[in-house]
Design a protein around this motif. Structure first.
Motif, PDB file in Angstrom:
ATOM      1  N   LEU A 164       0.833  -1.203   0.000  1.00 49.08           N
ATOM      2  CA  LEU A 164       0.000   0.000   0.000  1.00 49.08           C
ATOM      3  C   LEU A 164       0.870   1.257   0.000  1.00 49.08           C
ATOM      4  O   LEU A 164       0.606   2.203  -0.739  1.00 49.08           O
ATOM      5  CB  LEU A 164      -0.930   0.014   1.215  1.00 49.08           C
ATOM      6  CG  LEU A 164      -2.116  -0.931   1.160  1.00 49.08           C
ATOM      7  CD1 LEU A 164      -2.805  -0.984   2.522  1.00 49.08           C
ATOM      8  CD2 LEU A 164      -3.100  -0.504   0.091  1.00 49.08           C
ATOM      9  N   ARG A 165       1.893   1.268   0.817  1.00 45.83           N
ATOM     10  CA  ARG A 165       2.778   2.439   0.892  1.00 45.83           C
ATOM     11  C   ARG A 165       3.525   2.649  -0.432  1.00 45.83           C
ATOM     12  O   ARG A 165       3.709   3.779  -0.872  1.00 45.83           O
ATOM     13  CB  ARG A 165       3.748   2.308   2.051  1.00 45.83           C
ATOM     14  CG  ARG A 165       3.006   2.168   3.383  1.00 45.83           C
ATOM     15  CD  ARG A 165       3.533   3.042   4.454  1.00 45.83           C
ATOM     16  NE  ARG A 165       2.862   2.763   5.715  1.00 45.83           N
ATOM     17  CZ  ARG A 165       1.945   3.555   6.242  1.00 45.83           C
ATOM     18  NH1 ARG A 165       1.589   4.661   5.635  1.00 45.83           N
ATOM     19  NH2 ARG A 165       1.375   3.243   7.388  1.00 45.83           N
ATOM     20  N   GLU A 166       3.947   1.560  -1.072  1.00 42.75           N
ATOM     21  CA  GLU A 166       4.620   1.682  -2.367  1.00 42.75           C
ATOM     22  C   GLU A 166       3.665   2.206  -3.438  1.00 42.75           C
ATOM     23  O   GLU A 166       4.061   3.007  -4.292  1.00 42.75           O
ATOM     24  CB  GLU A 166       5.194   0.326  -2.790  1.00 42.75           C
ATOM     25  CG  GLU A 166       6.407  -0.082  -1.986  1.00 42.75           C
ATOM     26  CD  GLU A 166       6.880  -1.493  -2.281  1.00 42.75           C
ATOM     27  OE1 GLU A 166       6.279  -2.167  -3.154  1.00 42.75           O
ATOM     28  OE2 GLU A 166       7.846  -1.925  -1.633  1.00 42.75           O
ATOM     29  N   ALA A 167       2.406   1.773  -3.381  1.00 39.97           N
ATOM     30  CA  ALA A 167       1.410   2.262  -4.343  1.00 39.97           C
ATOM     31  C   ALA A 167       1.185   3.758  -4.150  1.00 39.97           C
ATOM     32  O   ALA A 167       1.066   4.512  -5.128  1.00 39.97           O
ATOM     33  CB  ALA A 167       0.099   1.497  -4.182  1.00 39.97           C
ATOM     34  N   ALA A 168       1.134   4.201  -2.899  1.00 39.89           N
ATOM     35  CA  ALA A 168       0.948   5.622  -2.613  1.00 39.89           C
ATOM     36  C   ALA A 168       2.129   6.436  -3.134  1.00 39.89           C
ATOM     37  O   ALA A 168       1.944   7.489  -3.760  1.00 39.89           O
ATOM     38  CB  ALA A 168       0.772   5.840  -1.115  1.00 39.89           C
ATOM     39  N   ALA A 218       4.253   5.604  -5.535  1.00 37.91           N
ATOM     40  CA  ALA A 218       4.267   5.581  -7.004  1.00 37.91           C
ATOM     41  C   ALA A 218       3.229   6.540  -7.579  1.00 37.91           C
ATOM     42  O   ALA A 218       3.502   7.251  -8.551  1.00 37.91           O
ATOM     43  CB  ALA A 218       4.005   4.161  -7.502  1.00 37.91           C
ATOM     44  N   ALA A 219       2.047   6.587  -6.973  1.00 41.55           N
ATOM     45  CA  ALA A 219       0.997   7.484  -7.459  1.00 41.55           C
ATOM     46  C   ALA A 219       1.411   8.946  -7.276  1.00 41.55           C
ATOM     47  O   ALA A 219       1.188   9.776  -8.160  1.00 41.55           O
ATOM     48  CB  ALA A 219      -0.320   7.201  -6.733  1.00 41.55           C
ATOM     49  N   ARG A 220       2.014   9.260  -6.138  1.00 41.33           N
ATOM     50  CA  ARG A 220       2.468  10.645  -5.903  1.00 41.33           C
ATOM     51  C   ARG A 220       3.541  11.059  -6.902  1.00 41.33           C
ATOM     52  O   ARG A 220       3.525  12.170  -7.415  1.00 41.33           O
ATOM     53  CB  ARG A 220       3.009  10.799  -4.486  1.00 41.33           C
ATOM     54  CG  ARG A 220       1.936  10.939  -3.464  1.00 41.33           C
ATOM     55  CD  ARG A 220       2.482  11.511  -2.175  1.00 41.33           C
ATOM     56  NE  ARG A 220       1.515  11.368  -1.120  1.00 41.33           N
ATOM     57  CZ  ARG A 220       0.438  12.123  -0.973  1.00 41.33           C
ATOM     58  NH1 ARG A 220       0.201  13.077  -1.823  1.00 41.33           N
ATOM     59  NH2 ARG A 220      -0.397  11.928   0.017  1.00 41.33           N
ATOM     60  N   GLU A 221       4.475  10.172  -7.156  1.00 45.52           N
ATOM     61  CA  GLU A 221       5.548  10.502  -8.101  1.00 45.52           C
ATOM     62  C   GLU A 221       4.997  10.668  -9.516  1.00 45.52           C
ATOM     63  O   GLU A 221       5.423  11.560 -10.248  1.00 45.52           O
ATOM     64  CB  GLU A 221       6.633   9.442  -8.055  1.00 45.52           C
ATOM     65  CG  GLU A 221       7.453   9.512  -6.775  1.00 45.52           C
ATOM     66  CD  GLU A 221       8.560   8.479  -6.714  1.00 45.52           C
ATOM     67  OE1 GLU A 221       8.879   7.876  -7.758  1.00 45.52           O
ATOM     68  OE2 GLU A 221       9.111   8.291  -5.625  1.00 45.52           O
ATOM     69  N   ALA A 222       4.050   9.837  -9.902  1.00 48.95           N
ATOM     70  CA  ALA A 222       3.441   9.968 -11.223  1.00 48.95           C
ATOM     71  C   ALA A 222       2.660  11.273 -11.310  1.00 48.95           C
ATOM     72  O   ALA A 222       2.677  11.953 -12.351  1.00 48.95           O
ATOM     73  CB  ALA A 222       2.522   8.779 -11.496  1.00 48.95           C
ATOM     74  N   ALA A 223       2.004  11.659 -10.231  1.00 49.44           N
ATOM     75  CA  ALA A 223       1.227  12.896 -10.218  1.00 49.44           C
ATOM     76  C   ALA A 223       2.140  14.121 -10.331  1.00 49.44           C
ATOM     77  O   ALA A 223       1.779  15.110 -10.968  1.00 49.44           O
ATOM     78  CB  ALA A 223       0.391  12.987  -8.942  1.00 49.44           C
ATOM     79  N   GLU A 274      -2.660   5.490   1.382  1.00 52.71           N
ATOM     80  CA  GLU A 274      -2.101   5.838   2.688  1.00 52.71           C
ATOM     81  C   GLU A 274      -3.126   5.624   3.793  1.00 52.71           C
ATOM     82  O   GLU A 274      -2.795   5.132   4.876  1.00 52.71           O
ATOM     83  CB  GLU A 274      -1.620   7.286   2.686  1.00 52.71           C
ATOM     84  CG  GLU A 274      -0.364   7.480   1.863  1.00 52.71           C
ATOM     85  CD  GLU A 274      -0.003   8.946   1.678  1.00 52.71           C
ATOM     86  OE1 GLU A 274      -0.833   9.829   1.977  1.00 52.71           O
ATOM     87  OE2 GLU A 274       1.117   9.209   1.218  1.00 52.71           O
ATOM     88  N   THR A 275      -4.366   5.995   3.526  1.00 52.40           N
ATOM     89  CA  THR A 275      -5.426   5.792   4.508  1.00 52.40           C
ATOM     90  C   THR A 275      -5.636   4.309   4.764  1.00 52.40           C
ATOM     91  O   THR A 275      -5.784   3.876   5.915  1.00 52.40           O
ATOM     92  CB  THR A 275      -6.741   6.436   4.028  1.00 52.40           C
ATOM     93  OG1 THR A 275      -6.513   7.840   3.837  1.00 52.40           O
ATOM     94  CG2 THR A 275      -7.854   6.242   5.031  1.00 52.40           C
TER      95      THR A 275
END
Length: 69
Positions: A18-22, A24-29, A49-50
């Motif tokens: 979950l933390r890695e997905a968060a 990755a999404a932030r970096e892509a954004a 993150e939630t």
């Protein structure tokens, strides 16, 4: 006829995924200009993150039922 599920042995914990997905999404954004796609990625990051926080809280020893005895 029965359908077989694909079963995989997870090598990384749910919380870590979950933390890695968060992350990755932030970096892509960050690489996108302001707009709907960027907002959607930021929302996905917040949700991951939630979910990680909720999972951590539910896994805490203070929420475990006491053993009778």
């Amino acid at each position: 006829m029965t359908t077989r599920r694909n079963r995989r042995k997870q090598t990384v914990s749910f919380d870590q995924r979950l933390r890695e997905a968060a992350t990755a999404a932030r970096e892509a954004a960050r690489r996108l200009p302001a707009g709907q796609e960027r907002d959607a990625l930021m929302k996905k990051a917040r949700q991951a993150e939630t979910a990680a926080t909720i999972n951590e809280l539910l896994s805490s020893p203070t929420l475990r039922p006491s053993s009778p005895g």
